[in-house]
Scaffold this active site. Structure first.
Site, PDB file in Angstrom:
ATOM      1  N   CYS A  19     -21.115  -4.180  -7.056  1.00  0.00           N
ATOM      2  CA  CYS A  19     -20.436  -4.888  -8.148  1.00  0.00           C
ATOM      3  C   CYS A  19     -20.954  -6.321  -8.290  1.00  0.00           C
ATOM      4  O   CYS A  19     -20.908  -7.106  -7.338  1.00  0.00           O
ATOM      5  CB  CYS A  19     -18.933  -4.906  -7.908  1.00  0.00           C
TER       6      CYS A  19
ATOM      7  N   CYS B 208     -15.411  -5.915 -17.152  1.00  0.00           N
ATOM      8  CA  CYS B 208     -16.705  -5.462 -16.646  1.00  0.00           C
ATOM      9  C   CYS B 208     -17.793  -5.466 -17.710  1.00  0.00           C
ATOM     10  O   CYS B 208     -18.980  -5.315 -17.379  1.00  0.00           O
ATOM     11  CB  CYS B 208     -16.578  -4.044 -16.085  1.00  0.00           C
TER      12      CYS B 208
ATOM     13  N   CYS C  42     -21.375  -3.166 -17.906  1.00  0.00           N
ATOM     14  CA  CYS C  42     -21.890  -2.820 -16.576  1.00  0.00           C
ATOM     15  C   CYS C  42     -21.317  -1.481 -16.095  1.00  0.00           C
ATOM     16  O   CYS C  42     -20.126  -1.230 -16.199  1.00  0.00           O
ATOM     17  CB  CYS C  42     -21.535  -3.919 -15.581  1.00  0.00           C
TER      18      CYS C  42
ATOM     19  N   CYS D  90     -15.305   3.934   2.157  1.00  0.00           N
ATOM     20  CA  CYS D  90     -16.608   3.766   1.505  1.00  0.00           C
ATOM     21  C   CYS D  90     -16.552   2.492   0.663  1.00  0.00           C
ATOM     22  O   CYS D  90     -15.586   2.270  -0.061  1.00  0.00           O
ATOM     23  CB  CYS D  90     -16.911   4.974   0.619  1.00  0.00           C
TER      24      CYS D  90
ATOM     25  N   CYS E 269     -21.959   5.607  -7.228  1.00  0.00           N
ATOM     26  CA  CYS E 269     -21.001   6.413  -6.462  1.00  0.00           C
ATOM     27  C   CYS E 269     -21.703   7.624  -5.851  1.00  0.00           C
ATOM     28  O   CYS E 269     -22.275   8.443  -6.578  1.00  0.00           O
ATOM     29  CB  CYS E 269     -19.846   6.860  -7.352  1.00  0.00           C
TER      30      CYS E 269
ATOM     31  N   CYS F 124     -13.858  11.477  -3.676  1.00  0.00           N
ATOM     32  CA  CYS F 124     -14.156  10.117  -3.214  1.00  0.00           C
ATOM     33  C   CYS F 124     -14.360  10.115  -1.702  1.00  0.00           C
ATOM     34  O   CYS F 124     -13.512  10.607  -0.944  1.00  0.00           O
ATOM     35  CB  CYS F 124     -13.002   9.192  -3.607  1.00  0.00           C
TER      36      CYS F 124
ATOM     37  N   ASP G  11       0.794  -1.217   0.000  1.00  0.00           N
ATOM     38  CA  ASP G  11       0.000   0.000   0.000  1.00  0.00           C
ATOM     39  C   ASP G  11       0.839   1.287   0.000  1.00  0.00           C
ATOM     40  O   ASP G  11       0.574   2.208  -0.749  1.00  0.00           O
ATOM     41  CB  ASP G  11      -0.948   0.003   1.201  1.00  0.00           C
TER      42      ASP G  11
END
Length: 394
Positions: free
Chosen positions: A260, A201, A204, A253, A211, A227, A147
Protein backbone atom coordinates in the site's frame (compact mmCIF):
# COMPACT_ATOMS: atom_id res chain seq x y z
CA UNK A 1 -17.90 52.85 35.51
CA UNK A 2 -16.12 50.47 33.12
CA UNK A 3 -18.02 49.30 30.07
CA UNK A 4 -17.68 45.55 29.36
CA UNK A 5 -15.87 44.78 26.10
CA UNK A 6 -18.50 42.49 24.63
CA UNK A 7 -16.71 42.34 21.28
CA UNK A 8 -13.91 40.26 22.83
CA UNK A 9 -16.21 37.99 24.77
CA UNK A 10 -16.51 34.32 23.69
CA UNK A 11 -18.86 32.02 25.57
CA UNK A 12 -17.26 28.91 27.05
CA UNK A 13 -17.63 25.79 24.86
CA UNK A 14 -20.44 23.42 25.75
CA UNK A 15 -19.57 20.85 28.40
CA UNK A 16 -19.20 17.88 26.07
CA UNK A 17 -17.20 19.78 23.47
CA UNK A 18 -14.86 20.89 26.23
CA UNK A 19 -14.52 17.33 27.57
CA UNK A 20 -13.90 16.01 24.07
CA UNK A 21 -11.07 18.50 23.62
CA UNK A 22 -9.63 17.51 27.00
CA UNK A 23 -9.73 13.83 26.03
CA UNK A 24 -7.98 14.48 22.72
CA UNK A 25 -5.25 16.44 24.46
CA UNK A 26 -4.74 13.60 26.96
CA UNK A 27 -4.89 10.75 24.44
CA UNK A 28 -1.15 10.18 24.09
CA UNK A 29 -0.68 10.06 27.85
CA UNK A 30 -3.32 7.30 27.89
CA UNK A 31 -1.38 5.25 25.32
CA UNK A 32 -3.65 6.22 22.42
CA UNK A 33 -2.20 7.49 19.12
CA UNK A 34 -5.40 8.70 17.51
CA UNK A 35 -8.91 9.21 18.80
CA UNK A 36 -12.16 10.16 17.11
CA UNK A 37 -15.79 10.66 18.05
CA UNK A 38 -18.98 9.75 16.23
CA UNK A 39 -22.66 9.41 17.00
CA UNK A 40 -24.31 6.16 18.07
CA UNK A 41 -26.64 6.29 15.09
CA UNK A 42 -27.11 2.90 13.39
CA UNK A 43 -24.76 1.99 10.55
CA UNK A 44 -27.70 1.49 8.23
CA UNK A 45 -25.69 1.33 5.01
CA UNK A 46 -23.64 -1.52 6.46
CA UNK A 47 -26.38 -4.05 7.12
CA UNK A 48 -27.13 -4.73 3.46
CA UNK A 49 -23.42 -4.97 2.66
CA UNK A 50 -22.87 -7.47 5.47
CA UNK A 51 -25.84 -9.53 4.30
CA UNK A 52 -24.55 -9.58 0.72
CA UNK A 53 -21.12 -10.58 1.99
CA UNK A 54 -22.66 -13.45 3.96
CA UNK A 55 -24.82 -14.55 1.03
CA UNK A 56 -21.72 -14.84 -1.14
CA UNK A 57 -20.06 -17.10 1.45
CA UNK A 58 -17.33 -14.57 2.21
CA UNK A 59 -17.72 -14.55 6.02
CA UNK A 60 -14.93 -16.04 8.11
CA UNK A 61 -17.25 -17.47 10.75
CA UNK A 62 -15.56 -15.46 13.48
CA UNK A 63 -18.10 -12.62 13.16
CA UNK A 64 -21.11 -11.87 15.36
CA UNK A 65 -24.01 -13.60 13.53
CA UNK A 66 -26.68 -11.04 14.49
CA UNK A 67 -26.43 -8.24 11.91
CA UNK A 68 -28.55 -5.89 14.02
CA UNK A 69 -26.02 -6.13 16.84
CA UNK A 70 -23.21 -5.41 14.35
CA UNK A 71 -24.89 -2.29 12.99
CA UNK A 72 -26.90 -0.79 15.87
CA UNK A 73 -24.72 0.54 18.73
CA UNK A 74 -26.24 -0.25 22.11
CA UNK A 75 -25.46 -0.19 25.82
CA UNK A 76 -26.60 -2.79 28.33
CA UNK A 77 -27.76 0.09 30.53
CA UNK A 78 -28.84 3.50 29.29
CA UNK A 79 -29.11 4.96 25.83
CA UNK A 80 -26.09 4.97 23.53
CA UNK A 81 -25.36 8.53 22.43
CA UNK A 82 -21.87 8.41 20.95
CA UNK A 83 -18.88 6.20 20.18
CA UNK A 84 -15.23 6.96 20.83
CA UNK A 85 -12.87 5.25 18.37
CA UNK A 86 -9.21 4.77 19.23
CA UNK A 87 -6.15 3.73 17.25
CA UNK A 88 -2.75 2.51 18.45
CA UNK A 89 0.09 2.34 15.92
CA UNK A 90 2.37 -0.69 15.67
CA UNK A 91 5.71 -1.52 14.01
CA UNK A 92 6.03 -2.55 10.38
CA UNK A 93 9.77 -3.25 10.44
CA UNK A 94 12.02 -5.44 12.54
CA UNK A 95 15.54 -4.46 13.54
CA UNK A 96 18.13 -7.10 12.61
CA UNK A 97 15.69 -9.87 11.68
CA UNK A 98 17.21 -13.37 11.88
CA UNK A 99 17.98 -14.96 8.53
CA UNK A 100 16.22 -18.01 7.16
CA UNK A 101 18.91 -20.37 5.90
CA UNK A 102 19.09 -23.97 4.63
CA UNK A 103 18.65 -26.28 7.61
CA UNK A 104 17.42 -23.37 9.72
CA UNK A 105 14.30 -22.21 7.93
CA UNK A 106 12.10 -19.65 9.63
CA UNK A 107 8.45 -18.72 9.59
CA UNK A 108 6.94 -15.29 10.07
CA UNK A 109 4.10 -13.86 12.14
CA UNK A 110 2.04 -10.99 10.77
CA UNK A 111 3.00 -7.62 12.19
CA UNK A 112 -0.28 -7.47 14.11
CA UNK A 113 1.04 -10.38 16.19
CA UNK A 114 4.43 -8.86 16.93
CA UNK A 115 5.01 -7.73 20.48
CA UNK A 116 2.44 -8.01 23.24
CA UNK A 117 -1.09 -9.14 22.42
CA UNK A 118 -2.82 -6.04 21.08
CA UNK A 119 -6.13 -7.03 22.68
CA UNK A 120 -4.54 -6.47 26.08
CA UNK A 121 -2.78 -3.27 25.00
CA UNK A 122 -5.96 -1.68 23.67
CA UNK A 123 -8.13 -2.86 26.55
CA UNK A 124 -5.74 -1.25 29.00
CA UNK A 125 -5.73 1.97 26.96
CA UNK A 126 -9.53 1.97 26.96
CA UNK A 127 -9.56 1.33 30.71
CA UNK A 128 -7.33 4.37 31.20
CA UNK A 129 -9.64 6.39 28.96
CA UNK A 130 -12.67 5.21 30.93
CA UNK A 131 -11.02 6.20 34.22
CA UNK A 132 -10.14 9.61 32.75
CA UNK A 133 -13.77 10.21 31.75
CA UNK A 134 -15.20 8.86 35.00
CA UNK A 135 -13.13 11.32 37.02
CA UNK A 136 -14.99 14.06 35.18
CA UNK A 137 -18.38 12.36 34.67
CA UNK A 138 -18.83 9.89 37.56
CA UNK A 139 -22.21 8.60 36.38
CA UNK A 140 -21.24 8.05 32.75
CA UNK A 141 -22.11 4.71 31.15
CA UNK A 142 -19.28 3.28 29.04
CA UNK A 143 -18.71 -0.06 27.33
CA UNK A 144 -15.46 -0.81 25.50
CA UNK A 145 -14.60 -3.44 22.93
CA UNK A 146 -11.54 -4.58 21.04
CA UNK A 147 -11.78 -6.79 17.98
CA UNK A 148 -14.11 -9.28 19.65
CA UNK A 149 -16.95 -6.78 20.11
CA UNK A 150 -20.14 -6.85 18.09
CA UNK A 151 -19.61 -3.63 16.11
CA UNK A 152 -17.53 -3.43 12.93
CA UNK A 153 -14.36 -1.72 14.12
CA UNK A 154 -13.49 -0.36 10.67
CA UNK A 155 -16.90 1.21 10.15
CA UNK A 156 -16.73 2.94 13.55
CA UNK A 157 -13.18 4.19 12.95
CA UNK A 158 -14.05 5.50 9.50
CA UNK A 159 -17.11 7.43 10.69
CA UNK A 160 -15.16 8.79 13.66
CA UNK A 161 -12.48 10.28 11.41
CA UNK A 162 -9.60 7.92 12.22
CA UNK A 163 -9.10 7.11 8.55
CA UNK A 164 -10.77 5.91 5.39
CA UNK A 165 -11.65 2.37 4.37
CA UNK A 166 -9.07 1.17 1.85
CA UNK A 167 -9.52 -1.24 -1.01
CA UNK A 168 -7.61 -3.75 1.11
CA UNK A 169 -10.41 -3.56 3.72
CA UNK A 170 -8.11 -1.87 6.23
CA UNK A 171 -8.67 1.54 7.80
CA UNK A 172 -5.94 3.81 6.44
CA UNK A 173 -5.03 6.81 8.53
CA UNK A 174 -3.52 9.81 6.69
CA UNK A 175 -0.88 9.99 9.43
CA UNK A 176 -0.37 6.40 10.60
CA UNK A 177 -1.20 4.41 7.49
CA UNK A 178 -2.91 1.08 8.14
CA UNK A 179 -0.42 -0.10 10.76
CA UNK A 180 -2.94 0.58 13.53
CA UNK A 181 -4.97 -1.44 16.00
CA UNK A 182 -8.57 -0.31 16.48
CA UNK A 183 -10.90 -0.24 19.46
CA UNK A 184 -14.00 1.65 20.50
CA UNK A 185 -16.10 2.73 23.45
CA UNK A 186 -19.87 3.24 23.39
CA UNK A 187 -21.15 5.79 25.90
CA UNK A 188 -24.27 7.69 26.92
CA UNK A 189 -22.33 10.97 26.78
CA UNK A 190 -23.48 12.98 23.73
CA UNK A 191 -20.07 14.00 22.39
CA UNK A 192 -20.12 16.13 19.24
CA UNK A 193 -18.97 13.98 16.30
CA UNK A 194 -15.81 14.40 14.26
CA UNK A 195 -15.73 14.68 10.49
CA UNK A 196 -14.89 11.53 8.50
CA UNK A 197 -11.69 11.51 6.42
CA UNK A 198 -12.40 12.22 2.75
CA UNK A 199 -9.11 10.88 1.39
CA UNK A 200 -9.22 7.61 -0.55
CA UNK A 201 -7.32 5.08 -2.65
CA UNK A 202 -8.06 6.71 -5.99
CA UNK A 203 -7.33 4.42 -8.91
CA UNK A 204 -4.67 2.38 -7.07
CA UNK A 205 -5.24 -1.40 -7.03
CA UNK A 206 -1.83 -2.56 -5.76
CA UNK A 207 -3.37 -4.50 -2.86
CA UNK A 208 -5.89 -6.30 -5.06
CA UNK A 209 -3.20 -7.16 -7.60
CA UNK A 210 -0.78 -8.45 -4.94
CA UNK A 211 -3.18 -10.60 -2.89
CA UNK A 212 -1.62 -14.11 -3.01
CA UNK A 213 -4.92 -15.97 -3.24
CA UNK A 214 -7.15 -13.41 -4.93
CA UNK A 215 -9.12 -13.02 -1.70
CA UNK A 216 -9.58 -9.32 -2.41
CA UNK A 217 -12.32 -9.89 -4.95
CA UNK A 218 -12.93 -6.18 -5.46
CA UNK A 219 -12.31 -2.79 -3.89
CA UNK A 220 -13.14 -3.16 -0.21
CA UNK A 221 -14.54 -6.66 -0.70
CA UNK A 222 -12.77 -9.60 0.91
CA UNK A 223 -13.55 -13.29 0.62
CA UNK A 224 -12.35 -14.30 4.07
CA UNK A 225 -12.53 -17.98 3.13
CA UNK A 226 -9.63 -17.43 0.72
CA UNK A 227 -7.66 -14.91 2.81
CA UNK A 228 -4.31 -16.24 4.06
CA UNK A 229 -4.73 -14.31 7.29
CA UNK A 230 -7.94 -16.27 7.94
CA UNK A 231 -6.61 -19.58 6.64
CA UNK A 232 -3.61 -19.53 8.97
CA UNK A 233 -5.95 -19.15 11.93
CA UNK A 234 -8.31 -21.98 11.05
CA UNK A 235 -8.09 -25.48 12.43
CA UNK A 236 -8.26 -28.62 10.35
CA UNK A 237 -7.18 -29.33 6.79
CA UNK A 238 -6.33 -26.59 4.31
CA UNK A 239 -6.94 -26.75 0.59
CA UNK A 240 -3.69 -27.83 -1.08
CA UNK A 241 -3.93 -24.97 -3.59
CA UNK A 242 -3.83 -22.47 -0.73
CA UNK A 243 -1.01 -24.33 1.03
CA UNK A 244 1.34 -23.55 -1.83
CA UNK A 245 0.53 -19.85 -1.49
CA UNK A 246 0.92 -19.56 2.28
CA UNK A 247 4.69 -19.49 1.93
CA UNK A 248 6.31 -19.35 5.35
CA UNK A 249 3.47 -17.48 7.06
CA UNK A 250 2.63 -18.95 10.45
CA UNK A 251 -0.04 -16.45 11.39
CA UNK A 252 -1.68 -13.75 9.34
CA UNK A 253 -0.63 -12.03 6.12
CA UNK A 254 0.60 -8.48 5.52
CA UNK A 255 0.91 -8.45 1.73
CA UNK A 256 -1.96 -6.04 1.05
CA UNK A 257 -0.57 -3.60 3.61
CA UNK A 258 3.07 -3.91 2.57
CA UNK A 259 2.29 -2.88 -1.02
CA UNK A 260 0.00 0.00 0.00
CA UNK A 261 1.47 3.39 -1.02
CA UNK A 262 -0.10 4.97 2.07
CA UNK A 263 2.21 2.81 4.22
CA UNK A 264 5.40 3.73 2.39
CA UNK A 265 8.06 4.76 4.90
CA UNK A 266 5.77 4.31 7.90
CA UNK A 267 7.13 2.36 10.86
CA UNK A 268 6.00 3.00 14.43
CA UNK A 269 8.24 1.92 17.29
CA UNK A 270 7.19 4.28 20.09
CA UNK A 271 5.22 1.60 21.97
CA UNK A 272 7.93 -0.53 23.52
CA UNK A 273 5.57 -3.38 24.41
CA UNK A 274 4.60 -3.74 20.73
CA UNK A 275 8.17 -4.13 19.47
CA UNK A 276 8.89 -7.63 18.15
CA UNK A 277 11.05 -10.26 19.75
CA UNK A 278 12.77 -11.47 16.55
CA UNK A 279 12.90 -15.09 17.73
CA UNK A 280 9.17 -15.03 18.37
CA UNK A 281 8.13 -13.00 15.33
CA UNK A 282 10.37 -14.95 12.94
CA UNK A 283 10.90 -18.30 14.65
CA UNK A 284 12.77 -21.40 13.52
CA UNK A 285 10.28 -23.84 12.04
CA UNK A 286 11.57 -27.25 13.07
CA UNK A 287 11.57 -26.58 16.84
CA UNK A 288 7.92 -25.48 16.63
CA UNK A 289 6.93 -29.05 15.77
CA UNK A 290 8.23 -30.35 19.11
CA UNK A 291 6.62 -27.74 21.37
CA UNK A 292 4.46 -29.00 24.22
CA UNK A 293 1.40 -26.96 25.21
CA UNK A 294 3.37 -25.40 28.04
CA UNK A 295 6.32 -24.57 25.80
CA UNK A 296 4.00 -23.11 23.18
CA UNK A 297 2.46 -20.79 25.78
CA UNK A 298 5.92 -19.78 26.98
CA UNK A 299 7.06 -18.92 23.44
CA UNK A 300 3.91 -17.49 21.88
CA UNK A 301 1.52 -16.88 24.78
CA UNK A 302 2.19 -13.13 24.92
CA UNK A 303 1.35 -12.73 21.22
CA UNK A 304 -2.04 -12.36 19.54
CA UNK A 305 -1.02 -15.40 17.46
CA UNK A 306 -1.60 -17.72 20.42
CA UNK A 307 -5.38 -17.37 20.59
CA UNK A 308 -6.09 -20.47 18.47
CA UNK A 309 -3.59 -22.68 20.27
CA UNK A 310 -0.57 -24.51 18.92
CA UNK A 311 -2.20 -26.81 16.35
CA UNK A 312 -2.69 -24.23 13.55
CA UNK A 313 0.81 -22.81 14.10
CA UNK A 314 2.36 -26.27 13.94
CA UNK A 315 0.36 -27.19 10.84
CA UNK A 316 1.47 -23.93 9.20
CA UNK A 317 5.09 -24.68 10.14
CA UNK A 318 4.81 -28.01 8.31
CA UNK A 319 3.39 -26.22 5.26
CA UNK A 320 6.17 -23.63 5.39
CA UNK A 321 8.82 -26.37 5.42
CA UNK A 322 7.22 -27.82 2.31
CA UNK A 323 7.24 -24.45 0.58
CA UNK A 324 10.95 -24.00 1.34
CA UNK A 325 11.62 -27.40 -0.33
CA UNK A 326 14.55 -27.94 2.02
CA UNK A 327 15.51 -31.62 2.03
CA UNK A 328 16.96 -31.35 5.53
CA UNK A 329 13.39 -31.13 6.84
CA UNK A 330 12.40 -34.54 5.40
CA UNK A 331 13.32 -36.61 8.50
CA UNK A 332 11.21 -34.44 10.80
CA UNK A 333 8.31 -34.27 8.37
CA UNK A 334 8.46 -38.05 7.99
CA UNK A 335 8.23 -38.37 11.75
CA UNK A 336 5.16 -36.14 11.80
CA UNK A 337 3.60 -38.12 8.97
CA UNK A 338 4.14 -41.50 10.64
CA UNK A 339 3.65 -40.67 14.31
CA UNK A 340 1.61 -37.52 14.90
CA UNK A 341 -1.91 -38.37 16.16
CA UNK A 342 -3.48 -35.29 14.47
CA UNK A 343 -4.79 -35.98 10.96
CA UNK A 344 -4.43 -32.35 9.82
CA UNK A 345 -0.71 -32.39 10.64
CA UNK A 346 -0.21 -35.72 8.91
CA UNK A 347 -2.06 -34.39 5.88
CA UNK A 348 0.09 -31.27 5.83
CA UNK A 349 3.23 -33.40 6.16
CA UNK A 350 2.15 -35.54 3.21
CA UNK A 351 1.75 -32.44 1.07
CA UNK A 352 5.06 -30.96 2.30
CA UNK A 353 7.00 -34.14 1.52
CA UNK A 354 5.42 -34.21 -1.91
CA UNK A 355 6.57 -30.62 -2.44
CA UNK A 356 10.15 -31.29 -1.31
CA UNK A 357 10.64 -34.50 -3.27
CA UNK A 358 13.40 -37.09 -3.17
CA UNK A 359 13.71 -40.78 -2.38
CA UNK A 360 13.45 -40.36 1.39
CA UNK A 361 10.23 -38.39 1.05
CA UNK A 362 8.76 -41.01 -1.28
CA UNK A 363 9.73 -43.82 1.11
CA UNK A 364 7.99 -42.07 4.01
CA UNK A 365 4.83 -41.48 1.97
CA UNK A 366 4.70 -45.11 0.79
CA UNK A 367 5.19 -46.38 4.33
CA UNK A 368 2.44 -44.12 5.65
CA UNK A 369 0.04 -45.32 2.95
CA UNK A 370 0.28 -48.85 4.33
CA UNK A 371 -1.27 -47.89 7.68
CA UNK A 372 -3.12 -44.57 7.30
CA UNK A 373 -6.77 -44.88 8.39
CA UNK A 374 -7.96 -41.32 7.86
CA UNK A 375 -9.62 -40.94 4.46
CA UNK A 376 -8.56 -37.33 3.91
CA UNK A 377 -4.94 -38.02 4.87
CA UNK A 378 -4.89 -41.11 2.66
CA UNK A 379 -6.08 -39.01 -0.28
CA UNK A 380 -3.31 -36.50 0.32
CA UNK A 381 -0.77 -39.29 0.59
CA UNK A 382 -1.93 -40.65 -2.75
CA UNK A 383 -1.52 -37.25 -4.42
CA UNK A 384 1.89 -36.82 -2.79
CA UNK A 385 3.00 -40.22 -4.07
CA UNK A 386 1.89 -39.36 -7.60
CA UNK A 387 3.80 -36.11 -7.40
CA UNK A 388 6.90 -37.80 -6.03
CA UNK A 389 6.82 -40.59 -8.59
CA UNK A 390 6.51 -38.11 -11.45
CA UNK A 391 8.79 -35.24 -12.51
CA UNK A 392 10.04 -33.20 -9.58
CA UNK A 393 9.02 -29.53 -9.60
CA UNK A 394 11.98 -27.21 -10.28
Amino acid sequence: MNTPEYTSYAPPPPRWESLKKEIKEAAQTLGIDDIGFTTAEPFLFLKNLLQEHRDKGYDSGFEEPDLDKRTIPALREGEAKSIIAIAVAYPSKMDNPPKSEPGERRGILARSAWGRDYHLVLREALERLEAFIRQRVPDAVMESMVDTGVLVDRAVAERAGIGFSGKNCAVISPKWGSWIYLGEMITNIPFPPDTPVTEGCGTCTKCIDACPTGALVGPGELNAQACISYLTQTKGFLDETYMAKIGNRLYGCDTCQIVCPHNRGKNWNHHEELLPDPEQAKPLLLPILDLSNREFKEKFGSSAAAWRGKKPIQRNAVIALGNFKDASAVPKLSEVLLRDPRPELRGAAAWALGAIGGEAALAAVELALESEQDEEVAGRLGRAKSRLAGPIDP
